[in-house]
Enzyme design. Sequence first.
Site, mmCIF file in Angstrom:
data_model
loop_
_atom_site.group_PDB
_atom_site.id
_atom_site.type_symbol
_atom_site.label_atom_id
_atom_site.label_comp_id
_atom_site.label_asym_id
_atom_site.label_seq_id
_atom_site.Cartn_x
_atom_site.Cartn_y
_atom_site.Cartn_z
ATOM 1 N N ASN A 184 -1.371 -11.465 -70.583
ATOM 2 C CA ASN A 184 0.040 -10.725 -70.289
ATOM 3 C C ASN A 184 0.324 -9.946 -71.426
ATOM 4 O O ASN A 184 0.558 -10.397 -72.189
ATOM 5 C CB ASN A 184 0.700 -12.068 -69.719
ATOM 6 N N TYR A 216 6.924 -28.130 -75.207
ATOM 7 C CA TYR A 216 7.827 -28.007 -73.494
ATOM 8 C C TYR A 216 7.528 -29.178 -72.908
ATOM 9 O O TYR A 216 8.124 -28.999 -71.915
ATOM 10 C CB TYR A 216 7.464 -26.823 -73.064
ATOM 11 N N GLU A 217 6.271 -30.146 -73.311
ATOM 12 C CA GLU A 217 6.085 -30.970 -71.983
ATOM 13 C C GLU A 217 7.170 -32.098 -71.962
ATOM 14 O O GLU A 217 6.763 -33.179 -71.220
ATOM 15 C CB GLU A 217 4.370 -31.720 -72.364
ATOM 16 N N HIS A 229 2.338 -18.563 -64.576
ATOM 17 C CA HIS A 229 1.431 -19.306 -65.527
ATOM 18 C C HIS A 229 -0.344 -19.001 -65.109
ATOM 19 O O HIS A 229 -1.428 -18.842 -65.667
ATOM 20 C CB HIS A 229 1.769 -20.502 -64.961
ATOM 21 N N ALA A 281 -3.494 -19.487 -75.710
ATOM 22 C CA ALA A 281 -3.214 -17.278 -74.902
ATOM 23 C C ALA A 281 -1.935 -17.397 -74.909
ATOM 24 O O ALA A 281 -0.874 -17.815 -75.323
ATOM 25 C CB ALA A 281 -3.087 -18.295 -73.101
ATOM 26 N N MET A 338 3.578 -19.925 -76.894
ATOM 27 C CA MET A 338 4.185 -22.400 -76.923
ATOM 28 C C MET A 338 3.572 -22.978 -77.531
ATOM 29 O O MET A 338 3.469 -24.037 -77.433
ATOM 30 C CB MET A 338 4.781 -22.225 -75.804
ATOM 31 N N SER A 339 2.550 -22.704 -78.531
ATOM 32 C CA SER A 339 1.493 -23.236 -79.451
ATOM 33 C C SER A 339 1.588 -22.981 -80.887
ATOM 34 O O SER A 339 2.185 -22.235 -80.976
ATOM 35 C CB SER A 339 0.140 -23.899 -78.448
ATOM 36 N N HIS A 355 -5.528 -27.919 -68.827
ATOM 37 C CA HIS A 355 -5.790 -28.259 -70.176
ATOM 38 C C HIS A 355 -6.211 -29.917 -69.233
ATOM 39 O O HIS A 355 -5.454 -30.927 -68.548
ATOM 40 C CB HIS A 355 -4.530 -28.582 -70.568
ATOM 41 N N SER A 360 -4.933 -22.652 -73.700
ATOM 42 C CA SER A 360 -4.177 -22.165 -71.728
ATOM 43 C C SER A 360 -5.809 -21.219 -71.769
ATOM 44 O O SER A 360 -5.998 -19.916 -71.758
ATOM 45 C CB SER A 360 -3.817 -21.714 -70.983
ATOM 46 N N HIS A 417 2.076 -29.798 -76.522
ATOM 47 C CA HIS A 417 3.630 -28.988 -75.838
ATOM 48 C C HIS A 417 4.837 -29.517 -76.864
ATOM 49 O O HIS A 417 4.614 -30.754 -75.814
ATOM 50 C CB HIS A 417 3.256 -27.688 -75.198
HETATM 51 N N1 HPA Z 1 4.919 -15.817 -73.545
HETATM 52 C C1 HPA Z 1 4.897 -16.983 -73.888
HETATM 53 N N2 HPA Z 1 4.199 -18.181 -73.985
HETATM 54 C C2 HPA Z 1 2.534 -17.585 -73.052
HETATM 55 C C3 HPA Z 1 2.568 -15.710 -73.089
HETATM 56 C C4 HPA Z 1 3.759 -15.056 -72.582
HETATM 57 O O1 HPA Z 1 4.085 -14.386 -72.205
HETATM 58 N N3 HPA Z 1 1.654 -15.423 -72.132
HETATM 59 C C5 HPA Z 1 0.810 -16.748 -72.415
HETATM 60 N N4 HPA Z 1 1.489 -17.902 -73.160
#
Ligand code: HPA
Length: 274
Positions: free
Chosen positions: A236, A86-87, A248, A114, A212-213, A62, A31, A84
């Site tokens: 972050n 989650y999609e 996001h 990310a 998440m990947s 994306h 991402s 992903h």
């Molecule tokens: N948590 C999960 N997935 C992420 C995060 C996070 O803080 N930052 C970027 N992808």
Amino acid sequence: MSDYLNKLKQTADFLREKTKRTPFIALVLGSGLGNIANNMSNTLEISYEEIPNFPRTTVKGHDGKLIFGELGGKDILAMKGRFHFYEGWDMADVVFPIRVFKLLGINNLFLTNAAGGINTQFRPGDLMLIKDHIGFNADNPLRGENIDELGPRFPDMSHVYDRDLVEIAADCAIRLGLDIRRGIYSYTKGPSFETPSEIRALRALGADAVGMSTVPEAIIARHMDMTVLGISCITNMAAGVLDTALNHEEVIETGKKAEKRFTALVTEIIKSWD
Ligand code: HPA
């Protein structure tokens, strides 16, 4: 032969026929990290809609295309926009492209993502070489009948991320004068970010970053005996580390800010990858 394996072969045949190339490395862009593809030369782009059996991306930031071309003096295939869990995709879809890459003859997989920083020494914008992962809370992408043609039923995961390549990548960072972190990437299914308690739990388990990947793709690649390297961009601090809400947009923004360093490092690593 299973229908799924047939589809993989059909997709690989399509790409082979269309590109007439066998890239050395497949580079999966996380991402906010997709713009590295702009630094590639001699490119041939194929959007996912054109590719038989390919899923389609649904995430903002994306794009959804494969880019064949050169980077760091090597023939590579960049995947802009991954799938992903989650999609709503099944794990079989999430890892479909990685299996196609192997069938195309690609033996090296470079995963980027990310991630949230769990290690309190980390700062947003840091780049982290993935030493190992914690992924047992993910649905395993190898669940179900094993595809013996691709790999064994019970593949070893002792060294998912190639140790020599991690050292080579760290040397690349030093050569470029970049700070580099090393750490353990932990997987969460998403799409909600984690709670502070979940982050404390992951920290206690030894995790340095969370995302998440990557884990499903890395498992599938090792099943097929591909060489894997992974880099996280810490976009972050994970939930509860700071007293601020996560979103996001921040993930994408920080990814963009780190882009120059990230691109330089990825290019240098590809140059040094033999
Ligand atoms: N948590 C999960 N997935 C992420 C995060 C996070 O803080 N930052 C970027 N992808």
